[in-house]
Design a protein around this motif. Sequence first.
Motif, PDB file in Angstrom:
ATOM      1  N   ALA A  23      12.732   3.081  -6.532  1.00 14.44           N
ATOM      2  CA  ALA A  23      12.952   4.169  -5.576  1.00 14.44           C
ATOM      3  C   ALA A  23      11.749   4.266  -4.644  1.00 14.44           C
ATOM      4  CB  ALA A  23      13.163   5.481  -6.315  1.00 14.44           C
ATOM      5  N   CYS A  24      11.636   3.347  -3.721  1.00 14.70           N
ATOM      6  CA  CYS A  24      10.527   3.341  -2.752  1.00 14.70           C
ATOM      7  C   CYS A  24      11.058   3.771  -1.398  1.00 14.70           C
ATOM      8  CB  CYS A  24       9.914   1.945  -2.670  1.00 14.70           C
ATOM      9  SG  CYS A  24       9.096   1.419  -4.178  1.00 14.70           S
ATOM     10  N   ALA A  25      11.925   4.703  -1.401  1.00 14.90           N
ATOM     11  CA  ALA A  25      12.650   5.078  -0.185  1.00 14.90           C
ATOM     12  C   ALA A  25      11.754   5.783   0.824  1.00 14.90           C
ATOM     13  CB  ALA A  25      13.805   5.996  -0.550  1.00 14.90           C
ATOM     14  N   HIS A  26      12.062   5.557   2.068  1.00  9.87           N
ATOM     15  CA  HIS A  26      11.419   6.260   3.171  1.00  9.87           C
ATOM     16  C   HIS A  26      11.981   7.677   3.169  1.00  9.87           C
ATOM     17  CE1 HIS A  26       9.864   7.219   7.021  1.00  9.87           C
ATOM     18  NE2 HIS A  26      11.036   7.226   7.614  1.00  9.87           N
ATOM     19  N   GLY A 108       5.171  -2.481   5.880  1.00 10.75           N
ATOM     20  CA  GLY A 108       4.392  -3.099   4.820  1.00 10.75           C
ATOM     21  C   GLY A 108       4.445  -2.335   3.527  1.00 10.75           C
ATOM     22  N   VAL A 109       3.442  -2.593   2.701  1.00 11.62           N
ATOM     23  CA  VAL A 109       3.369  -2.025   1.360  1.00 11.62           C
ATOM     24  C   VAL A 109       1.987  -1.433   1.143  1.00 11.62           C
ATOM     25  CG1 VAL A 109       3.403  -2.593  -1.106  1.00 11.62           C
ATOM     26  CG2 VAL A 109       5.025  -3.676   0.427  1.00 11.62           C
ATOM     27  N   SER A 121       3.416   1.066  -6.101  1.00 17.03           N
ATOM     28  CA  SER A 121       3.440   0.683  -4.701  1.00 17.03           C
ATOM     29  C   SER A 121       4.562   1.400  -3.975  1.00 17.03           C
ATOM     30  CB  SER A 121       3.576  -0.833  -4.548  1.00 17.03           C
ATOM     31  OG  SER A 121       4.774  -1.293  -5.141  1.00 17.03           O
ATOM     32  N   GLY A 122       4.340   1.624  -2.687  1.00 15.85           N
ATOM     33  CA  GLY A 122       5.329   2.248  -1.817  1.00 15.85           C
ATOM     34  C   GLY A 122       5.566   1.344  -0.622  1.00 15.85           C
ATOM     35  N   LYS A 123       6.814   1.237  -0.235  1.00 15.48           N
ATOM     36  CA  LYS A 123       7.203   0.363   0.873  1.00 15.48           C
ATOM     37  C   LYS A 123       7.460   1.202   2.120  1.00 15.48           C
ATOM     38  CE  LYS A 123      10.778  -2.959   2.174  1.00 15.48           C
ATOM     39  NZ  LYS A 123      12.006  -3.624   1.729  1.00 15.48           N
ATOM     40  N   PHE A 124       6.979   0.702   3.249  1.00 15.29           N
ATOM     41  CA  PHE A 124       7.160   1.374   4.526  1.00 15.29           C
ATOM     42  C   PHE A 124       7.872   0.423   5.480  1.00 15.29           C
ATOM     43  CE2 PHE A 124       3.708   3.467   2.431  1.00 15.29           C
ATOM     44  CZ  PHE A 124       3.957   4.809   2.673  1.00 15.29           C
ATOM     45  N   ASN A 125       9.063   0.839   5.935  1.00 14.03           N
ATOM     46  CA  ASN A 125       9.847  -0.006   6.846  1.00 14.03           C
ATOM     47  C   ASN A 125       9.599   0.375   8.272  1.00 14.03           C
ATOM     48  OD1 ASN A 125      11.108  -1.685   4.988  1.00 14.03           O
ATOM     49  ND2 ASN A 125      12.555  -0.079   4.466  1.00 14.03           N
TER      50      ASN A 125
END
Length: 125
Positions: A23-26, A108-109, A121-125
């Motif tokens: 669950a790395c949702a924006h 990125g991450v 870690s968190g993902k950024f689109n």
Amino acid sequence: MLFQRFLTAGALALALPLCAHRACAHEGTGRHGGRLAEAGPYHIELVTKDKTVEVIIYDAKEKAVSPAGFKGTAILVVGGKPARVVLAPAEARLTGEAGVPLGPNPKGVVQITGPDGAAASGKFN
């Protein structure tokens, strides 16, 4: 130099799929004008200004967490190439400087490691 770029690109390639199944949702905009993402038990806000990267850490209830004892790395894509930024505690956030201007919303991450040694870690689109 080429090996370092290859290693950074490899780390980014490995980190991005990890978030795909988590669950790395924006989640929208944070209190400091940055973007929010889930990172394990935390929410993180990514703010970029020119070459500066700031990451604010929140708990599950959106309360700011002291960055003391945390460390991190932001691997952001700039002009199609990964920019790796080491993050260290400063005031109420983790911060670091990139070698190139990042723009307001790089993809990125962000990887963080807490005082207990647990990484997220968190993902950024």
